[in-house]
Design a protein around this motif. Structure first.
Motif: not given
Length: 63
Positions: A3-21, A39-44
């Protein structure tokens, strides 16, 4: 999966859609963060749950 820490909103790799897991709670069971999965690559990512209330950053639903 790590699990990566996301301090701001800087997701990459076309990550636009997320689930709260899952939710991260403190010793008093108060929610302090949540785990988002892309959703696209399952990165957390771990993010402060209050950032999800900021409509200038997050839009609920599929856009």
């Amino acid at each position: 999966m790590s699990v990566q820490q996301m301090d701001g909103i800087a997701a990459g790799d076309k990550e636009k859609h997320f689930w709260v897991t899952s939710l991260v709670k403190d010793g008093q069971e108060a929610i302090i963060a949540c785990i988002l999965e892309a959703v696209i690559n399952r990165h957390e990512y771990q993010i402060d749950w209050r950032l999800l209330e900021d409509t200038s950053v997050w839009q609920p639903g599929w856009h």
